[in-house]
Design a protein around this motif. Sequence first.
Motif, PDB file in Angstrom:
ATOM      1  N   THR A   1      49.612  10.690  33.184  1.00 53.28           N
ATOM      2  CA  THR A   1      50.310  11.941  33.462  1.00 53.28           C
ATOM      3  C   THR A   1      49.278  12.939  33.973  1.00 53.28           C
ATOM      4  OG1 THR A   1      50.007  12.680  31.175  1.00 53.28           O
ATOM      5  CG2 THR A   1      52.081  11.573  31.717  1.00 53.28           C
ATOM      6  N   GLY A   2      49.717  13.838  34.865  1.00 56.83           N
ATOM      7  CA  GLY A   2      48.800  14.841  35.405  1.00 56.83           C
ATOM      8  C   GLY A   2      47.595  14.209  36.055  1.00 56.83           C
ATOM      9  N   ILE A   3      46.418  14.727  35.749  1.00 55.65           N
ATOM     10  CA  ILE A   3      45.185  14.228  36.364  1.00 55.65           C
ATOM     11  C   ILE A   3      44.801  12.855  35.813  1.00 55.65           C
ATOM     12  CG2 ILE A   3      43.470  15.177  34.764  1.00 55.65           C
ATOM     13  CD1 ILE A   3      41.942  16.130  37.358  1.00 55.65           C
ATOM     14  N   GLY A   4      45.522  12.383  34.796  1.00 53.54           N
ATOM     15  CA  GLY A   4      45.288  11.034  34.274  1.00 53.54           C
ATOM     16  C   GLY A   4      45.458   9.961  35.338  1.00 53.54           C
ATOM     17  N   THR A   5      46.341  10.190  36.310  1.00 48.23           N
ATOM     18  CA  THR A   5      46.513   9.232  37.406  1.00 48.23           C
ATOM     19  C   THR A   5      45.228   9.099  38.212  1.00 48.23           C
ATOM     20  OG1 THR A   5      48.852   9.822  37.572  1.00 48.23           O
ATOM     21  CG2 THR A   5      47.908   8.622  39.422  1.00 48.23           C
ATOM     22  N   ALA A   6      44.583  10.232  38.498  1.00 48.78           N
ATOM     23  CA  ALA A   6      43.319  10.211  39.245  1.00 48.78           C
ATOM     24  C   ALA A   6      42.220   9.546  38.433  1.00 48.78           C
ATOM     25  CB  ALA A   6      42.915  11.634  39.621  1.00 48.78           C
ATOM     26  N   ILE A   7      42.175   9.827  37.132  1.00 50.41           N
ATOM     27  CA  ILE A   7      41.145   9.234  36.269  1.00 50.41           C
ATOM     28  C   ILE A   7      41.288   7.719  36.256  1.00 50.41           C
ATOM     29  CG2 ILE A   7      40.340   9.022  33.881  1.00 50.41           C
ATOM     30  CD1 ILE A   7      41.269  11.992  33.533  1.00 50.41           C
ATOM     31  N   MET A   8      42.503   7.228  36.066  1.00 52.31           N
ATOM     32  CA  MET A   8      42.712   5.778  36.010  1.00 52.31           C
ATOM     33  C   MET A   8      42.483   5.123  37.370  1.00 52.31           C
ATOM     34  SD  MET A   8      43.075   4.701  33.004  1.00 52.31           S
ATOM     35  CE  MET A   8      43.661   3.026  33.315  1.00 52.31           C
TER      36      MET A   8
ATOM     37  N   ASN B   1      24.611   3.594  22.238  1.00 53.90           N
ATOM     38  CA  ASN B   1      25.190   3.619  23.584  1.00 53.90           C
ATOM     39  C   ASN B   1      26.691   3.909  23.587  1.00 53.90           C
ATOM     40  OD1 ASN B   1      22.590   2.822  24.443  1.00 53.90           O
ATOM     41  ND2 ASN B   1      23.136   0.666  24.170  1.00 53.90           N
ATOM     42  N   ILE B   2      27.104   4.816  22.698  1.00 54.46           N
ATOM     43  CA  ILE B   2      28.487   5.288  22.690  1.00 54.46           C
ATOM     44  C   ILE B   2      28.488   6.683  23.317  1.00 54.46           C
ATOM     45  CG2 ILE B   2      30.482   5.918  21.276  1.00 54.46           C
ATOM     46  CD1 ILE B   2      29.298   3.939  19.156  1.00 54.46           C
ATOM     47  N   LEU B   3      29.129   6.814  24.465  1.00 54.11           N
ATOM     48  CA  LEU B   3      29.156   8.089  25.176  1.00 54.11           C
ATOM     49  C   LEU B   3      30.585   8.636  25.185  1.00 54.11           C
ATOM     50  CD1 LEU B   3      26.847   7.338  28.255  1.00 54.11           C
ATOM     51  CD2 LEU B   3      26.231   8.303  26.029  1.00 54.11           C
ATOM     52  N   VAL B   4      30.712   9.917  24.876  1.00 51.14           N
ATOM     53  CA  VAL B   4      32.015  10.582  24.862  1.00 51.14           C
ATOM     54  C   VAL B   4      32.260  11.209  26.225  1.00 51.14           C
ATOM     55  CG1 VAL B   4      33.392  12.414  23.831  1.00 51.14           C
ATOM     56  CG2 VAL B   4      31.905  10.995  22.391  1.00 51.14           C
ATOM     57  N   VAL B   5      33.348  10.821  26.873  1.00 51.35           N
ATOM     58  CA  VAL B   5      33.635  11.275  28.229  1.00 51.35           C
ATOM     59  C   VAL B   5      34.459  12.555  28.253  1.00 51.35           C
ATOM     60  CG1 VAL B   5      35.751   9.910  28.534  1.00 51.35           C
ATOM     61  CG2 VAL B   5      34.332  10.467  30.528  1.00 51.35           C
ATOM     62  N   GLY B   6      35.148  12.870  27.159  1.00 52.78           N
ATOM     63  CA  GLY B   6      35.973  14.068  27.111  1.00 52.78           C
ATOM     64  C   GLY B   6      37.076  13.924  26.088  1.00 52.78           C
ATOM     65  N   SER B   7      38.060  14.807  26.164  1.00 53.46           N
ATOM     66  CA  SER B   7      39.157  14.824  25.201  1.00 53.46           C
ATOM     67  C   SER B   7      40.469  14.388  25.841  1.00 53.46           C
ATOM     68  CB  SER B   7      39.326  16.226  24.617  1.00 53.46           C
ATOM     69  OG  SER B   7      40.503  16.323  23.849  1.00 53.46           O
ATOM     70  N   ARG B   8      41.218  13.567  25.120  1.00 50.62           N
ATOM     71  CA  ARG B   8      42.542  13.152  25.597  1.00 50.62           C
ATOM     72  C   ARG B   8      43.511  14.329  25.626  1.00 50.62           C
ATOM     73  NH1 ARG B   8      43.522   7.831  25.836  1.00 50.62           N
ATOM     74  NH2 ARG B   8      41.722   6.531  25.349  1.00 50.62           N
ATOM     75  N   LYS B   9      43.256  15.328  24.805  1.00 51.62           N
ATOM     76  CA  LYS B   9      44.127  16.503  24.790  1.00 51.62           C
ATOM     77  C   LYS B   9      43.876  17.402  25.992  1.00 51.62           C
ATOM     78  CE  LYS B   9      44.288  16.523  19.722  1.00 51.62           C
ATOM     79  NZ  LYS B   9      43.889  17.260  18.494  1.00 51.62           N
ATOM     80  N   GLU B  10      42.695  17.265  26.580  1.00 48.12           N
ATOM     81  CA  GLU B  10      42.342  18.030  27.785  1.00 48.12           C
ATOM     82  C   GLU B  10      41.747  17.051  28.794  1.00 48.12           C
ATOM     83  OE1 GLU B  10      39.969  21.490  26.924  1.00 48.12           O
ATOM     84  OE2 GLU B  10      40.919  21.718  24.967  1.00 48.12           O
ATOM     85  N   LYS B  11      42.615  16.354  29.504  1.00 55.27           N
ATOM     86  CA  LYS B  11      42.136  15.269  30.377  1.00 55.27           C
ATOM     87  C   LYS B  11      41.261  15.768  31.516  1.00 55.27           C
ATOM     88  CE  LYS B  11      46.049  12.998  31.212  1.00 55.27           C
ATOM     89  NZ  LYS B  11      47.099  13.529  30.314  1.00 55.27           N
ATOM     90  N   ASP B  12      41.342  17.068  31.827  1.00 58.04           N
ATOM     91  CA  ASP B  12      40.449  17.590  32.866  1.00 58.04           C
ATOM     92  C   ASP B  12      38.984  17.452  32.450  1.00 58.04           C
ATOM     93  OD1 ASP B  12      41.079  19.527  30.872  1.00 58.04           O
ATOM     94  OD2 ASP B  12      40.288  21.121  32.136  1.00 58.04           O
ATOM     95  N   THR B  13      38.698  17.426  31.132  1.00 55.77           N
ATOM     96  CA  THR B  13      37.318  17.217  30.680  1.00 55.77           C
ATOM     97  C   THR B  13      36.872  15.787  30.959  1.00 55.77           C
ATOM     98  OG1 THR B  13      38.021  16.623  28.412  1.00 55.77           O
ATOM     99  CG2 THR B  13      37.567  18.950  28.863  1.00 55.77           C
TER     100      THR B  13
END
Length: 352
Positions: free
Chosen positions: A331-338, A291-303
């Motif tokens: 930073t960037g879309i990271g605000t929306a993610i958080m 049950n470990i799911l990868v949500v995306g990459s920190r280098k490309e937060k849009d993923t």
Amino acid sequence: MVRIETIVEKVEKDNPDIKTIYKAADIIKKGGVVAFPTETVYGLGANSFDDKAIDKIFIAKGRPQDNPLILHVNNVEEVYLLVETVDKKAKKVMESFWPGPLTLIFKKSEKVSKKLTGGLSTVAIRMPKHKIASEIIKYSKVPIAAPSANLSGKPSPTNAEHVIRDLYGRVDMIIDGGDTGIGVESTVLDISQDIPTILRPGGVTYEDLIKIFPKVEYDQSIIKDDEDIVPKSPGQKYKHYAPKAKMIVFSGNIEDIPSAIKKYSKKAEEEGKKLGIMATEETKKEYSGENILVVGSRKEKDTIAKNLFKVLRQFDDLNVDIILAEGVDTTGIGTAIMNRMKKACGGNIIKV
């Protein structure tokens, strides 16, 4: 509620079948509700000039009546009918970001029903960039009121399967246009006051907006706990995007987060809890077990933005008891993610 017959039709994202578009537009004209993709998430649309149709949105979603809806338009000319005034500030931001994932708050005109504004004197409007959404609005010949096409409080839908699970039998039509692009809802910007104020972060970031305005602020509801606020925008007051399981977000230095999650995991497993861990590409090897799911990459937060709601729904399917999620920098879309993570976990954040 009484179940109704739901039509489901699949169309190409960039070249939708015009007959399906006509059918969806006709349903909206006649007071029905239609779920369709946008570039952010799937929306649930109805004629914004028909109060009975607006009621159907609230009923289908189980949405509180004081939670405002967003009006979707196909051209700027429609905005002038819906608001008191369009000033230089508004024109500048529309020219810069429309069509796209940006919702603007204006003082509403008398033409706009208070039923869709939550009783407020302001109205939220955006012009979607998605071909299917744009065509439906065009052929409906009315601005469309459309919140996200999910049951109220659940993770927003980023593909038609999510919509079908939540709303089949509750709406007239669901258009399957594949996965959405951005994955989180539009930025909501209040331009009805002197300083443009972000009420909800999204695909258009603070960094984007500060390029065209000398000053941009975040609403206090984003910074502080918001239990007692009067919602000026969708997503402000109520717990949103919540998976079935208890969710805990770990924020701080990424070098410290995995060890904190593993420490918490050990304790929870000893208590017999079934765990899910939301990891990133950079940290997935830090964890072991199921049950470990990868949500995306920190280098490309849009993923991460694109996959966030999908992964939360996957954890629902896995029937985990607790979700331990890695936070990201704001930073960037990271605000929306958080912002979405904070809502999804009900503010249950551990700083490490």
